[in-house]
Write a protein that holds these residues in place. Structure first.
Motif, short mmCIF file in Angstrom:
data_model
loop_
_atom_site.label_atom_id
_atom_site.label_comp_id
_atom_site.label_asym_id
_atom_site.label_seq_id
_atom_site.Cartn_x
_atom_site.Cartn_y
_atom_site.Cartn_z
N TYR A 253 0.91 -1.24 -0.03
CA TYR A 253 0.16 0.10 -0.01
C TYR A 253 0.69 1.35 -0.04
CZ TYR A 253 -3.78 3.32 1.42
OH TYR A 253 -4.68 4.42 1.27
N SER A 254 1.89 1.17 0.86
CA SER A 254 2.68 2.59 0.99
C SER A 254 3.53 2.77 -0.22
CB SER A 254 3.54 2.35 2.29
OG SER A 254 4.20 3.53 2.46
N GLY A 255 4.06 1.72 -0.86
CA GLY A 255 4.65 1.71 -1.92
C GLY A 255 4.14 2.66 -3.50
N ALA A 256 2.76 1.93 -3.46
CA ALA A 256 2.02 2.35 -4.52
C ALA A 256 1.49 4.14 -4.17
CB ALA A 256 0.74 1.41 -4.81
N GLY A 257 1.13 4.19 -2.91
CA GLY A 257 0.65 5.32 -2.41
C GLY A 257 1.64 6.49 -2.57
N SER A 258 2.97 5.94 -2.31
CA SER A 258 3.81 7.10 -2.26
C SER A 258 3.89 7.92 -3.54
CB SER A 258 5.33 6.53 -2.00
OG SER A 258 5.63 5.88 -3.17
N MET A 370 9.63 -2.47 12.45
CA MET A 370 9.53 -2.89 11.25
C MET A 370 8.37 -2.64 10.39
SD MET A 370 10.55 -7.14 11.95
CE MET A 370 9.31 -7.13 13.63
N HIS A 371 7.29 -2.11 11.15
CA HIS A 371 6.01 -1.67 10.65
C HIS A 371 6.52 -0.20 9.78
CE1 HIS A 371 2.07 0.23 9.68
NE2 HIS A 371 2.33 1.23 10.31
N THR A 372 7.26 0.58 10.69
CA THR A 372 8.00 1.68 10.13
C THR A 372 8.56 1.64 8.90
OG1 THR A 372 7.62 2.90 12.38
CG2 THR A 372 8.98 3.95 10.73
N LEU A 373 9.56 0.63 8.95
CA LEU A 373 10.32 0.40 8.01
C LEU A 373 9.66 -0.08 6.96
CD1 LEU A 373 13.64 -2.03 8.25
CD2 LEU A 373 11.82 -2.47 6.71
N CYS A 374 8.54 -0.82 6.96
CA CYS A 374 7.91 -1.22 5.55
C CYS A 374 7.04 0.04 4.99
CB CYS A 374 6.94 -2.34 6.06
SG CYS A 374 7.77 -3.92 6.50
N ALA A 375 6.34 0.66 5.99
CA ALA A 375 5.60 1.84 5.71
C ALA A 375 6.45 2.80 5.00
CB ALA A 375 4.86 2.32 6.72
N LEU A 376 7.55 3.36 5.80
CA LEU A 376 8.23 4.65 5.06
C LEU A 376 9.58 3.97 4.44
CD1 LEU A 376 8.19 6.87 8.29
CD2 LEU A 376 6.71 6.58 6.31
N GLY A 377 9.73 2.98 4.42
CA GLY A 377 11.05 2.45 3.57
C GLY A 377 10.50 2.30 2.33
N SER A 378 9.25 1.73 2.05
CA SER A 378 8.78 1.44 0.78
C SER A 378 8.30 2.88 0.24
CB SER A 378 7.73 0.64 0.79
OG SER A 378 6.53 0.97 1.58
N PHE A 379 7.96 3.75 1.26
CA PHE A 379 7.34 5.11 0.67
C PHE A 379 8.73 5.87 0.12
CE2 PHE A 379 6.28 9.50 1.12
CZ PHE A 379 4.96 9.53 0.98
N ALA A 380 10.04 5.93 0.67
CA ALA A 380 11.05 6.13 0.23
C ALA A 380 11.57 5.85 -1.06
CB ALA A 380 12.15 6.37 1.39
N LEU A 381 11.68 4.54 -0.98
CA LEU A 381 12.00 4.00 -2.19
C LEU A 381 10.86 4.27 -3.38
CD1 LEU A 381 13.46 0.53 -1.04
CD2 LEU A 381 14.76 2.61 -1.75
N GLY A 382 9.65 4.18 -3.18
CA GLY A 382 8.74 4.57 -4.05
C GLY A 382 8.54 5.81 -4.49
N ALA A 384 11.26 7.84 -5.13
CA ALA A 384 12.30 8.12 -5.89
C ALA A 384 11.84 7.55 -7.37
CB ALA A 384 13.57 7.49 -5.45
N PHE A 385 11.25 6.20 -7.12
CA PHE A 385 10.78 5.50 -8.40
C PHE A 385 9.69 6.35 -9.07
CE2 PHE A 385 7.66 2.63 -10.30
CZ PHE A 385 8.52 2.09 -11.50
N TRP A 386 8.56 6.63 -8.37
CA TRP A 386 7.60 7.44 -9.15
C TRP A 386 8.16 8.90 -9.88
CZ3 TRP A 386 4.34 3.96 -10.34
CH2 TRP A 386 3.99 2.90 -9.46
N GLY A 387 9.27 9.52 -8.94
CA GLY A 387 9.51 10.72 -9.43
C GLY A 387 10.25 10.61 -10.75
N ALA A 388 11.16 9.55 -10.79
CA ALA A 388 11.86 9.21 -12.06
C ALA A 388 11.06 8.88 -13.25
CB ALA A 388 13.04 8.12 -11.63
N LEU A 389 9.94 8.02 -12.91
CA LEU A 389 9.05 7.75 -13.77
C LEU A 389 8.53 8.97 -14.41
CD1 LEU A 389 8.36 4.73 -15.04
CD2 LEU A 389 6.20 4.99 -13.63
N SER A 390 7.99 9.80 -13.50
CA SER A 390 7.45 11.01 -14.01
C SER A 390 8.20 11.79 -14.84
CB SER A 390 6.83 11.86 -12.53
OG SER A 390 6.32 13.14 -13.13
N ASP A 391 9.61 11.95 -14.43
CA ASP A 391 10.46 12.68 -15.50
C ASP A 391 10.58 11.93 -16.80
OD1 ASP A 391 11.04 15.03 -14.04
OD2 ASP A 391 12.92 14.18 -13.13
#
Length: 547
Positions: A253-258, A370-382, A384-391
């Motif tokens: 959820y967090s990775g997609a929503g980021s 671990m919840h924070t790691l999963c939520a915000l870690g995927s948020f952080a990586l996501g 960067a990914f969505w920003g690059a994809l948008s460019d």
């Protein structure tokens, strides 16, 4: 090898409380310590939100790059991915008050230096990202300790309500902080937002000194090491299907929503032609929706259940991303973002509540980490990914793909169902009972090992299949609490005799494993013993590796 020990029958589990759980989220505010920590936390959240908004908008003004603007979110949240688990271990095994104080002092010094550099006109894009990363690292280090302190400040039956109240404060900060930052940015410049963030850090520091976390209870067990504590947390999550399901769903959820959060500056600047104040209003709409749903989320969970809340939230947030991708009419986007903030809060607080109510005290801070790691870690990586994809492919393509990814995340509901833990699953058996059952001639050194443990069962004739089915359920708790190997064997000389064998890395790990047993584990062992032949007891042998 020790002398053969006869296990005593387990103590009957204590009866769960029958008192009615409170229903009003504001019930938690009657506790002075919770009220003080919560209030200071709200101020701290606002300061962090102001700092993040100012950094993102300054990056747009300095570079005009979607990727670098989205990278601000990565700088804020990537430390959560890198440091959350070590921070969770430290919160479980060290002085939480000292850990929080050190992180806050470093963050205050860092924020002061950044504000001075920006006010003097020295700081650029690289400087901004570096100091935001350092501030994010401090937040990552203190978060598990602070959250577990919050959990300790209320009775267990009020914990879901306390989590909701903290989530309301966090999301209210997302509404107030960016809007306030936009006003400060327009009137005085972005650097003053960082100075105000330092003040919020000092407010949090004062609250921890006024209402310090409770010290960890004394224990006869050897202290855990940082690396071993991290492995224990990962092992617990892997072998606890309840916790694993919540973490997997959080990542998806967090990775997609980021995408929406990371690309919001681009949406404001390029899609809607807004200034800094307008971008702050966009963030404020997300926070407003989160606060509004926070007032009723407890009742919604009771009425509709966890899966209904998460499923609806995914659909709503995906729809909001599609609207933001194509709409150039600001009022429609504002309204959609209010709904998106409500969906985000409903889903993420449900994941958080399910995680915190499913773990025993010894691993609580690590589970939060671990919840924070999963939520915000995927948020952080996501981000960067969505920003690059948008460019590369454009804003609308990135947001639509993220919406599709969020929809696909609904397919995880079947293999990874959500639920909250029962009281017996998180209440540990008294340590005195565990030590009474341990009979050895000479205690090995804590680091000695590996240690093999054998438990022999002689069962009634004709019940082998039922016994094997029952004893197989011991695999998960044994592995979850420390065993690296587990198997059940049948005695070829006596078909009614079975031996359970598991291996633990060291004697210290074995002692910790015994201390981690819960009332639910005790009930499971009692069920296994119900197959014993009349007059027979379970015997236990310990073996220490010599070569």
């Amino acid at each position: 090898m020790d002398n053969g020990a006869v296990l005593k029958p387990p103590l009957p589990p204590s009866s769960p409380s029958t008192s009615a759980a409170p229903t009003s989220i504001w019930t938690t505010l009657r506790h002075a310590s919770f009220r003080g920590l919560w209030g200071a936390g709200a101020v701290y959240f606002i300061g962090n939100a102001m700092q993040t908004m100012a950094a993102a908008w300054m990056m747009v003004e300095l570079t005009g790059s979607s990727f670098l603007a989205a990278l601000v979110q990565t700088a804020v949240f990537l430390p959560m991915f890198l440091l959350s688990l070590p921070a969770g271990v430290l919160a479980d095994i060290t002085d939480r008050r000292r850990l929080i104080q050190i992180a806050l002092v470093v963050q205050a010094v860092t924020g002061t230096l950044l504000a001075l550099l920006l006010l003097s006109g020295v700081g650029g894009a690289a400087t901004l990202l570096f100091f935001i990363f350092v501030a994010g690292s401090c937040t990552a280090l203190l978060s598990p300790a602070w959250n577990s302190s919050i959990a300790d400040s209320v009775p267990r039956e009020e914990l879901p309500l306390a989590i909701t109240v903290v989530s309301i404060a966090y999301n209210a900060a997302r509404a107030v902080g960016p809007a306030l930052a936009g006003v400060v940015f327009s009137a005085f410049g972005g650097a003053w937002n960082f100075a105000l963030a330092v003040g919020s850090t000092l407010a949090m520091l004062w609250s921890i000194q006024r209402w310090p976390p409770r010290p960890h209870p004394p224990s006869r067990l050897p202290a855990e090491r940082l690396w071993g504590g991290m492995l224990s947390a990962l092992r617990f999550a892997w072998h606890s299907h309840t916790v694993l399901a919540q973490l997997v769903r959080t990542v998806a959820y967090s990775g997609a929503g980021s995408a929406l959060w990371a690309l919001l500056p681009v949406i404001g600047a390029k899609q809607l032609n807004l200034g800094a104040a307008g971008y702050g209003l966009l963030m404020g709409c997300l926070g407003t929706g989160a606060v509004l749903v926070g007032l009723v989320i407890g009742r919604l969970r009771l009425r509709f259940g966890l899966e209904a809340i998460v499923g609806t939230g995914c659909v709503v947030f995906a729809t909001v991303m599609v609207i933001a991708a194509f709409s150039h009419w600001a009022p429609l986007v504002y309204l959609a973002l209010v709904c998106g903030g409500a969906a985000w809060m409903a889903v993420m607080s449900t994941f958080n509540t399910a995680t915190q109510t499913s773990v025993p005290p010894w691993v609580r801070a690590r589970a939060l980490a671990m919840h924070t790691l999963c939520a915000l870690g995927s948020f952080a990586l996501g981000s960067a990914f969505w920003g690059a994809l948008s460019d590369i492919f454009g804003l609308d393509f990135a947001l639509c793909l993220a919406a599709l990814a969020m929809g696909c995340g609904l397919l995880l509901a079947r293999p990874f169902p959500l639920r909250m833990g029962e009281k017996t699953e998180i209440t540990q058996v008294p340590q005195a009972t565990q030590w009474e059952e341990l009979f050895i001639k000479d205690a090995p050194a804590p680091e000695a090992g590996p240690v093999a443990v054998e438990m022999a069962y002689k069962i009634r004739s004709g019940e082998s299949a039922a016994f094997l089915e029952a004893v197989s359920h011991l695999r998960a708790p044994r592995r979850r609490d420390g065993a690296t190997f587990w198997r059940i064997y049948r005695d070829l000389a006596d078909p009614s005799r079975f031996v359970e064998r598991f291996i633990v890395t060291s004697w210290a790990d074995y002692l910790h494993q015994r201390a981690r047993a819960t009332l639910a584990d005790q009930e499971l062992e009692a069920h296994v013993r119900s197959f014993l032949a009349p007059g027979v007891t379970v015997t236990m042998q310990h073996y220490l590796a010599e070569r």
